[in-house]
Design a protein around this motif. Structure first.
Motif: not given
Length: 581
Positions: A328, A331, A344, A351, A355
């Motif tokens: 992440y 990300y 994920v 998380s 999501c």
């Protein structure tokens, strides 16, 4: 009759102060409840310690109380620290407890101190302390300063010239090198400046605040603004309750300018610094924007957060997977994954945010892999827990002091007692999560999870409803074993179709990351960073690390703001020859 808090506090403090001044450790301990806590921050030893119960308090004070020379014990007069009944401190004991709490000041051998106590009545009606905190506030002759006059050289020097000369002196010979210009490093630099400790901060990113700008776009703090301020500088009245990523980043950048901090960006220490035990100085080479600069600070403070490198689980056959597999940390938003099947891995705060982001931006499917159980609480409940302490009624410095005065053991006790009420508040959310296959931690508190391991919890801002509705699916109790071309295979043998895998699997310890900089020989001498020791004190942070001249600083905004004075005093004490490590 309603107890008179001033009379009760004054009477107790008179006895407590007399016992301290007399060097009577047993008499001092008798002022506590049998299970009371004494929290000491640099008063009786140059460390932070918590002792519980008469026997441990007496033994701890036995060797040091007389030599500490406590005198002039008096009640505080500042707003928020005068004697009061009930309130936040009553809730620490039980919802119906009678309490009297107050701040106090004192003198000790090396300087000025401040303390805080919480009293409850015994069965016999005597008021005794369930907790007392005593903290060194300043070393005599080296007090923290706040304001300059702003006129230099009898009004003959410009601020520009004064500032340039100060910066050049620090850049040439910093007494402290701070690694990392996040909120922790900048809080430290600001405090050190006001303690006359010349400090240089090095930051590997191109700009201060980039450590936030590089995180996912929807990131916001989950704690309200008064809890997340920096030292000496409140947020504007119009600041959002929950600050977004980029506002935090920009605030950190301007803080460097407004607080006159000396920061080198695009800079990092190179392996391997050496420490000369005779001179008590490091030799460390800094890559400063491509130029190598050798410095000789007396201290290096690693303030690069509690975490280091991304924690990447071992997954077989990753090279066969047809889509991206990313931590992440890489990300940067959900838009590229619209129409994709995304898995994920992880079930904590990050998380849940990712999501939620993926679901909103049109991912075809989103599956959260919950490898173990998670504690879930609404972010609004966290705000309600903090509001009794952090509000507009008094300043952040007083709120920090009242909170840091509470021993971890007492806070854990409060957390256990309030857990039933918190679980009741989350009842409907938890019901929906369980029905969706999500497993919940209900036998531990948010407080213990945060202080013990900095993870295992999720402060809900909307993902729980997506899980409940099925928009975010749950795969529980498994790890990712291997990847196929377009699938994720789990350790139970099951599989899911997937186009993308995002690893919300946190980071490794910053202490372990520092092995690459300092080497095993130095790092093996240091304590683990974060988590609680046997006395309920945070390990390895803002206290001696085990290696001279090497310190670690970590934590969220409250911790890094409230603990900086302790580290500044320890370093100043070493400079003055009061403390030898």
């Amino acid at each position: 009759m309603t107890p008179d808090p001033i009379q009760i506090a004054s009477s107790w403090l008179q006895q407590y102060g007399y016992s301290l001044a007399s060097g009577d450790s047993e008499g001092t301990a008798s002022c506590f409840q049998p299970d009371g806590f004494l929290r000491d921050i640099l008063v009786f030893t140059w460390n932070n310690r918590t002792l519980k119960g008469h026997e441990k308090i007496t033994a701890y004070l036995g060797d040091t109380l007389r030599s500490t020379c406590i005198t002039a014990v008096e009640l505080e007069t500042r707003h928020g620290l005068v004697p009061e009944s009930g309130g936040f401190h009553a809730q620490l004991i039980s919802p119906v407890a009678e309490t009297v709490s107050a701040g106090f000041t004192f003198r000790c051998k090396v300087g000025r101190g401040q303390g805080y106590f919480v009293l409850i009545p015994t069965d016999a009606g005597e008021w005794k302390a369930i907790s007392v905190m005593m903290q060194l506030a300043d070393i005599s002759g080296h007090e923290e300063w706040i304001l300059e006059e702003g006129v230099y050289g009898g009004h003959t020097l410009s601020w520009t010239d004064v500032d340039r000369e100060r910066r050049q002196a620090i850049e040439k010979n910093p007494y402290v090198l701070i690694v990392g210009a996040g909120h922790t490093g900048l809080n430290l630099a600001a405090k050190f400046r006001h303690m006359n400790i010349p400090s240089l901060v090095v930051e590997s990113n191109l700009r201060v605040g980039d450590n936030w700008r590089k995180r996912y776009p929807t990131l916001t703090l989950h704690t309200p603004k008064v809890y997340t301020e920096l030292l000496y500088q409140s947020f504007p009245q119009t600041w959002p309750i929950y600050a977004p990523r980029d506002k935090i980043a920009d605030w950190l950048e301007q803080y460097v300018q407004s607080q006159d901090l000396v920061v080198w960006t695009n800079s990092r220490p190179l392996p391997s610094p050496t420490f000369d035990i005779t001179s008590r100085r490091w030799t460390v080479v800094i890559d400063h924007a491509g130029q190598q600069v050798t410095l000789n600070p007396a201290h290096i403070v690693v303030a690069a957060g509690a975490f280091g490198e991304p924690n990447i689980p071992v997954i077989d056959n990753k090279e066969a997977f047809g889509g991206p597999v990313m931590h992440y940390a890489d990300y940067n938003g959900a838009k590229p994954f619209a129409g994709k099947k995304v898995v994920v891995v992880g079930a904590g705060n990050t998380s849940a945010d990712i999501c939620q982001d993926l679901s909103f931006h049109g991912a075809e499917s989103v599956t959260m892999v919950q490898r173990s159980a998670t504690y879930v609480i609404a972010v609004t409940s966290v705000r309600e827990m903090l509001e009794p302490l952090y509000h507009e009624g008094f300043g952040t410095d007083v709120a920090d002091f009242r909170l840091i005065a509470q021993p971890m053991g007492l806070l854990q006790q409060k957390a256990k007692q309030s857990e039933a009420l918190l679980l009741e508040q989350q009842k409907e959310t938890h019901k929906g999560l369980r029905e969706a296959g999500y497993h919940l931690i209900t036998d531990q508190s948010l407080f213990s999870l945060f202080q013990g391991g900095y993870g295992g919890y999720s402060l809900d801002v909307g993902c729980a409803e997506l899980i409940r509705s099925g928009k975010v699916k749950i795969k529980h109790g498994v790890e990712v074993a291997r990847l196929g071309e377009n699938s994720v295979v789990f350790t139970d043998g099951s599989s899911l179709e997937a186009d993308t895998v995002i690893l919300a699997t946190s980071f490794k310890s910053i202490r372990d990351k520092m092995r690459g900089l300092f080497g095993d020989e130095i790092i093996d001498q240091t304590s683990p960073v974060w988590g609680l020791d046997d006395e309920g004190e945070i390990r390895g942070c803002y206290r001696p690390s085990g290696h001279p001249g090497l310190w670690f600083a970590a934590g969220e905004f409250f911790t890094s703001r409230a603990r900086t004075k302790q580290l500044a005093l320890e370093i100043k004490a070493i400079e003055l020859g009061l403390l030898k490590l």
